[in-house]
Each structure stands twice: as structure tokens, then as C-alpha cells.
Design a protein around this motif. Structure first.
Motif, mmCIF file in Angstrom:
data_model
loop_
_atom_site.group_PDB
_atom_site.id
_atom_site.type_symbol
_atom_site.label_atom_id
_atom_site.label_comp_id
_atom_site.label_asym_id
_atom_site.label_seq_id
_atom_site.Cartn_x
_atom_site.Cartn_y
_atom_site.Cartn_z
ATOM 1 N N GLY A 1 -30.717 23.993 -17.658
ATOM 2 C CA GLY A 1 -31.475 22.691 -17.582
ATOM 3 C C GLY A 1 -30.987 21.420 -16.869
ATOM 4 N N GLU A 2 -31.627 20.707 -16.899
ATOM 5 C CA GLU A 2 -31.423 19.343 -15.957
ATOM 6 C C GLU A 2 -30.164 18.684 -16.399
ATOM 7 O OE1 GLU A 2 -33.423 15.159 -14.933
ATOM 8 O OE2 GLU A 2 -34.531 16.527 -16.012
ATOM 9 N N ARG A 3 -29.397 18.366 -15.462
ATOM 10 C CA ARG A 3 -28.079 17.914 -15.563
ATOM 11 C C ARG A 3 -28.166 16.387 -15.675
ATOM 12 N NH1 ARG A 3 -23.238 18.982 -11.184
ATOM 13 N NH2 ARG A 3 -22.209 16.985 -11.788
ATOM 14 N N SER A 4 -27.310 15.738 -16.568
ATOM 15 C CA SER A 4 -27.449 14.139 -16.659
ATOM 16 C C SER A 4 -25.916 14.084 -16.445
ATOM 17 C CB SER A 4 -27.983 13.604 -17.853
ATOM 18 O OG SER A 4 -29.244 13.951 -18.169
ATOM 19 N N THR B 1 -23.792 16.233 -19.110
ATOM 20 C CA THR B 1 -24.555 16.928 -20.375
ATOM 21 C C THR B 1 -25.826 17.555 -19.545
ATOM 22 O OG1 THR B 1 -26.084 15.202 -20.521
ATOM 23 C CG2 THR B 1 -24.153 15.144 -22.002
ATOM 24 N N TRP B 2 -26.214 18.661 -20.134
ATOM 25 C CA TRP B 2 -27.227 19.399 -19.731
ATOM 26 C C TRP B 2 -28.291 19.409 -20.740
ATOM 27 C CZ3 TRP B 2 -22.117 20.444 -18.896
ATOM 28 C CH2 TRP B 2 -21.861 20.533 -17.603
ATOM 29 N N ALA B 3 -29.783 19.524 -20.349
ATOM 30 C CA ALA B 3 -30.659 19.656 -21.204
ATOM 31 C C ALA B 3 -30.788 20.608 -22.281
ATOM 32 C CB ALA B 3 -32.153 19.428 -20.495
ATOM 33 N N ASN B 4 -30.657 21.537 -21.769
ATOM 34 C CA ASN B 4 -30.747 23.035 -22.651
ATOM 35 C C ASN B 4 -29.484 23.350 -23.402
ATOM 36 O OD1 ASN B 4 -33.428 23.217 -21.704
ATOM 37 N ND2 ASN B 4 -32.813 24.684 -20.326
#
Length: 122
Positions: free
Chosen positions: A37-40, A57-60
């Protein structure tokens, strides 16, 4: 795993359910990195002493966090894992928590975790 585990009460059913979901998500992510998922990314700059940290962190992957070169999970408080240990130790620790309600108690070096001499860190 390199850090000492804090003394925690027995896991609740919600914690065990969260650990089961996390174990499945991490196992799928290790098999196919495109599912992360999208990386923050957040950079923390500490003024004294002059150091900083990079939090990713990652969305998934809820609860999964990378701090500099260490990986942590919200279901396993007090434990830090290296990149190699995520698949070899973190996923089995999450599965053990989910299936048997057992929190990790042995560090990577094979020594059981014990409190410090004065019981401050345990």
C-alpha cells in the motif's frame, strides 16, 4: 528481536484477532511487496542531542512501523526486529499470539528476557 519485552497482562480476544489479521497481512506482503500500500514517511528531528528518526508506515499494514533500520508492530510492544527477522520471527510471533495467546519471551540471542537488576525496565 533485540529489546526487552514489557510485562503485560494476558492478551484479550481483540488483541489476538488483531494479531491474526496482522500475521496474514504481513505474510502476504512478504510474498508480494506490491501489496504493502501507500507509504507514509515522517522525519523526527531531535534538537538535543542532535539526532533524528525516520518513521515509515504502510496503508495496508496497520500497526507495522519502521523506525530507521528497526521494524516494530503494535501487537508486539517492546520488541524490535531487523529486516531479516520480520519473516523469520515477527510473523511467527504474531501467529503464536493469535493462535495460542502467547507473547514472545525469548530474544534473538536465545536468552529468556528478564528484568534488569533493580526491576526498573521489566
Amino acid at each position: 528481536m533485540t529489546r526487552r519485552a514489557p510485562k503485560l497482562p494476558p492478551p484479550t480476544m481483540q488483541e489476538r484477532t488483531d494479531a491474526a489479521i496482522a500475521a496474514r497481512a504481513l505474510a502476504a506482503a512478504v510474498a508480494d511487496p506490491s501489496t504493502w500500500g501507500e507509504r507514509s514517511v515522517a522525519f523526527l528531528d531531535f534538537s538535543n542531542p542532535r539526532r533524528g528518526e525516520c518513521h515509515v508506515t504502510w496503508a495496508n499494514l496497520p500497526g507495522f512501523l519502521q523506525v530507521n533500520d528497526c521494524f516494530l508492530h503494535a501487537c508486539l510492544p517492546g520488541w524490535k526486529y531487523t529486516r531479516a527477522e520480520v519473516e523469520l520471527e515477527m510473523i511467527p510471533d504474531l501467529r503464536a499470539l493469535a493462535e495460542h495467546g502467547v507473547r514472545p519471551a525469548v530474544a534473538t540471542n536465545g536468552m529468556p528476557t528478564t528484568g534488569d537488576l533493580f526491576g526498573v525496565l521489566a
